[in-house]
Scaffold this active site. Structure first.
Site, PDB file in Angstrom:
ATOM      1  N   ASN A   3       0.867  -1.180   0.000  1.00 51.53           N
ATOM      2  CA  ASN A   3       0.000   0.000   0.000  1.00 51.53           C
ATOM      3  C   ASN A   3       0.904   1.229   0.000  1.00 51.53           C
ATOM      4  O   ASN A   3       1.472   1.579   1.034  1.00 51.53           O
ATOM      5  CB  ASN A   3      -0.893  -0.031   1.251  1.00 51.53           C
ATOM      6  CG  ASN A   3      -1.735   1.226   1.371  1.00 51.53           C
ATOM      7  OD1 ASN A   3      -1.835   2.012   0.436  1.00 51.53           O
ATOM      8  ND2 ASN A   3      -2.353   1.415   2.530  1.00 51.53           N
ATOM      9  N   LYS A  21       0.109   4.272  -0.401  1.00 52.45           N
ATOM     10  CA  LYS A  21      -0.548   5.460   0.171  1.00 52.45           C
ATOM     11  C   LYS A  21      -0.277   6.700  -0.692  1.00 52.45           C
ATOM     12  O   LYS A  21      -0.163   6.572  -1.910  1.00 52.45           O
ATOM     13  CB  LYS A  21      -0.109   5.670   1.625  1.00 52.45           C
ATOM     14  CG  LYS A  21      -0.218   4.397   2.456  1.00 52.45           C
ATOM     15  CD  LYS A  21      -0.058   4.642   3.931  1.00 52.45           C
ATOM     16  CE  LYS A  21      -0.003   3.307   4.663  1.00 52.45           C
ATOM     17  NZ  LYS A  21      -0.111   3.414   6.093  1.00 52.45           N
ATOM     18  N   HIS A  36      -9.796   0.485   4.887  1.00 57.84           N
ATOM     19  CA  HIS A  36      -8.511   0.792   5.527  1.00 57.84           C
ATOM     20  C   HIS A  36      -8.754   1.778   6.672  1.00 57.84           C
ATOM     21  O   HIS A  36      -9.574   2.691   6.546  1.00 57.84           O
ATOM     22  CB  HIS A  36      -7.539   1.386   4.498  1.00 57.84           C
ATOM     23  CG  HIS A  36      -6.136   1.451   5.008  1.00 57.84           C
ATOM     24  ND1 HIS A  36      -5.716   2.414   5.889  1.00 57.84           N
ATOM     25  CD2 HIS A  36      -5.065   0.638   4.796  1.00 57.84           C
ATOM     26  CE1 HIS A  36      -4.437   2.207   6.188  1.00 57.84           C
ATOM     27  NE2 HIS A  36      -4.017   1.128   5.539  1.00 57.84           N
ATOM     28  N   GLU A  48      -7.169   4.238   7.716  1.00 58.74           N
ATOM     29  CA  GLU A  48      -6.937   5.657   7.403  1.00 58.74           C
ATOM     30  C   GLU A  48      -8.155   6.267   6.707  1.00 58.74           C
ATOM     31  O   GLU A  48      -8.337   7.482   6.736  1.00 58.74           O
ATOM     32  CB  GLU A  48      -5.652   5.806   6.567  1.00 58.74           C
ATOM     33  CG  GLU A  48      -4.424   5.603   7.445  1.00 58.74           C
ATOM     34  CD  GLU A  48      -3.167   5.205   6.699  1.00 58.74           C
ATOM     35  OE1 GLU A  48      -3.113   5.335   5.466  1.00 58.74           O
ATOM     36  OE2 GLU A  48      -2.216   4.740   7.375  1.00 58.74           O
ATOM     37  N   GLU A  60      -5.463  -5.459  10.477  1.00 65.37           N
ATOM     38  CA  GLU A  60      -4.479  -4.408  10.737  1.00 65.37           C
ATOM     39  C   GLU A  60      -4.862  -3.669  12.017  1.00 65.37           C
ATOM     40  O   GLU A  60      -5.737  -2.788  11.976  1.00 65.37           O
ATOM     41  CB  GLU A  60      -4.455  -3.408   9.585  1.00 65.37           C
ATOM     42  CG  GLU A  60      -4.133  -4.010   8.240  1.00 65.37           C
ATOM     43  CD  GLU A  60      -3.650  -2.958   7.265  1.00 65.37           C
ATOM     44  OE1 GLU A  60      -2.471  -3.002   6.908  1.00 65.37           O
ATOM     45  OE2 GLU A  60      -4.446  -2.083   6.891  1.00 65.37           O
ATOM     46  N   GLY A  87       1.807   2.237  10.756  1.00 65.84           N
ATOM     47  CA  GLY A  87       2.647   3.432  10.587  1.00 65.84           C
ATOM     48  C   GLY A  87       3.267   3.926  11.878  1.00 65.84           C
ATOM     49  O   GLY A  87       3.801   5.035  11.931  1.00 65.84           O
ATOM     50  N   SER A 141       3.180  -1.961  10.451  1.00 69.86           N
ATOM     51  CA  SER A 141       4.628  -1.813  10.671  1.00 69.86           C
ATOM     52  C   SER A 141       5.425  -3.062  10.295  1.00 69.86           C
ATOM     53  O   SER A 141       6.375  -3.424  10.997  1.00 69.86           O
ATOM     54  CB  SER A 141       4.912  -1.405  12.124  1.00 69.86           C
ATOM     55  OG  SER A 141       4.301  -0.165  12.412  1.00 69.86           O
TER      56      SER A 141
HETATM   57  C1  PEP Z   1      -1.051  -0.039   5.872  1.00 73.60           C
HETATM   58  O1  PEP Z   1      -1.150   1.104   5.484  1.00 73.60           O
HETATM   59  O2  PEP Z   1      -1.900  -0.871   5.526  1.00 73.60           O
HETATM   60  C2  PEP Z   1       0.073  -0.393   6.737  1.00 73.60           C
HETATM   61  C3  PEP Z   1       0.108  -1.566   7.280  1.00 73.60           C
HETATM   62  O3  PEP Z   1       1.038   0.573   6.920  1.00 73.60           O
HETATM   63  P1  PEP Z   1       2.462   0.384   7.665  1.00 73.60           P
HETATM   64  O4  PEP Z   1       3.079  -0.871   7.112  1.00 73.60           O
HETATM   65  O5  PEP Z   1       3.235   1.611   7.308  1.00 73.60           O
HETATM   66  O6  PEP Z   1       2.180   0.248   9.118  1.00 73.60           O
END
Ligand code: PEP
Length: 244
Positions: free
Chosen positions: A8, A10, A89, A91, A161, A167, A203
């Site tokens: 992803n 972003k 997601h 976000e 997640e 993040g 992460s």
């Molecule tokens: C994500 O945006 O789905 C995600 C897992 O981000 P990160 O790996 O940066 O935590």
């Protein structure tokens, strides 16, 4: 089943850097799922044409067509050669207040246009601290029961997640991830989605990928920050290949 690595990107990279990264992954015979920003979909799609990589979008409008300034429809994405789309997601849920009704409409639109949604679920830190992590994920997954079986069957994967691990550099532990993936698997079984892979996200980096991929019912990884540079994503993909 081969373990999946989904990237992803972003709101990162530029047209040139996104297509260069995608092209390198494709030339190396990697089979990553790539979710670039909307303006990069075309270039990334061209860079991975004929390869084992797959193209997805990060969002989709719940509407079909019309006066929805800034929205991108499922039909437009399909027309562009996109096969998948992220829905739910954190976000989007948190930053844009996307509620269950909106997510359901997005899932329906995506499925009807022939896109395969990658549905994301996960609890906030407050919900986990309140002992409500499982309830949260169960409630989020219950949305899938509102889809027609044929729409539901279009799902390419579900990603667990935990919001507090996205993040932040904070990793969920095996003791937190494994029971949640077992719960997601049980809920998907009830919905007739026994074959859909369950990805873990939050992460993920080269240093923890192998350990995460070794957990039961972790069928792959959804990677944000760790997917923006070739060496990092390739190392995660190598870990996925070893674990497959
Ligand atoms: C994500 O945006 O789905 C995600 C897992 O981000 P990160 O790996 O940066 O935590």
């Amino acid at each position: 089943m081969p373990k999946i690595v989904a990237a992803n990107w972003k709101m990162n990279l530029r047209r040139g850097s996104a297509s260069a990264l995608a092209g390198r992954l494709a030339r190396d015979g990697r089979a990553c799922w790539l979710f670039p920003a909307f303006p990069h979909l075309d270039a990334v799609g061209a860079a991975i044409k004929g390869s084992q990589c797959k193209l997805g979008a990060q969002d989709v409008s719940p509407e079909l067509d019309g006066a929805f300034t800034g929205d991108v429809s499922a039909e437009m994405l399909a027309d562009l050669g996109c096969g998948m789309v992220l829905v739910g997601h954190s976000e989007r849920r948190q930053g844009y207040g996307e509620d269950a009704a909106r997510l359901l409409a997005k899932l329906r639109r995506a499925a009807q246009a022939g896109l395969a949604p990658l549905f994301c679920v996960g609890e906030t830190l407050a919900r986990r601290k309140a002992g409500k992590a499982e309830d949260t994920v169960r409630e989020q997954l219950a949305l899938l029961s509102k889809l027609a079986a044929v729409e539901r069957g279009r799902l390419c994967a579900v990603a667990y997640e935990p919001v507090w691990a996205i993040g932040t550099g904070v990793n969920a532990t095996a003791a937190e991830i494994a029971p949640m993936h077992a719960l997601v698997r049980a809920e998907l079984d009830k919905l007739g989605l026994a074959k859909q892979p369950i990805l873990y996200g939050g992460s993920v980096k080269p240093e923890n990928a192998a350990e995460l991929l070794a957990l039961a019912e972790v069928n792959g990884l959804l990677v944000g920050g760790g997917s923006l540079e070739y060496d990092s994503l390739a190392a995660i993909d190598d870990a996925a290949k070893s674990a497959s």
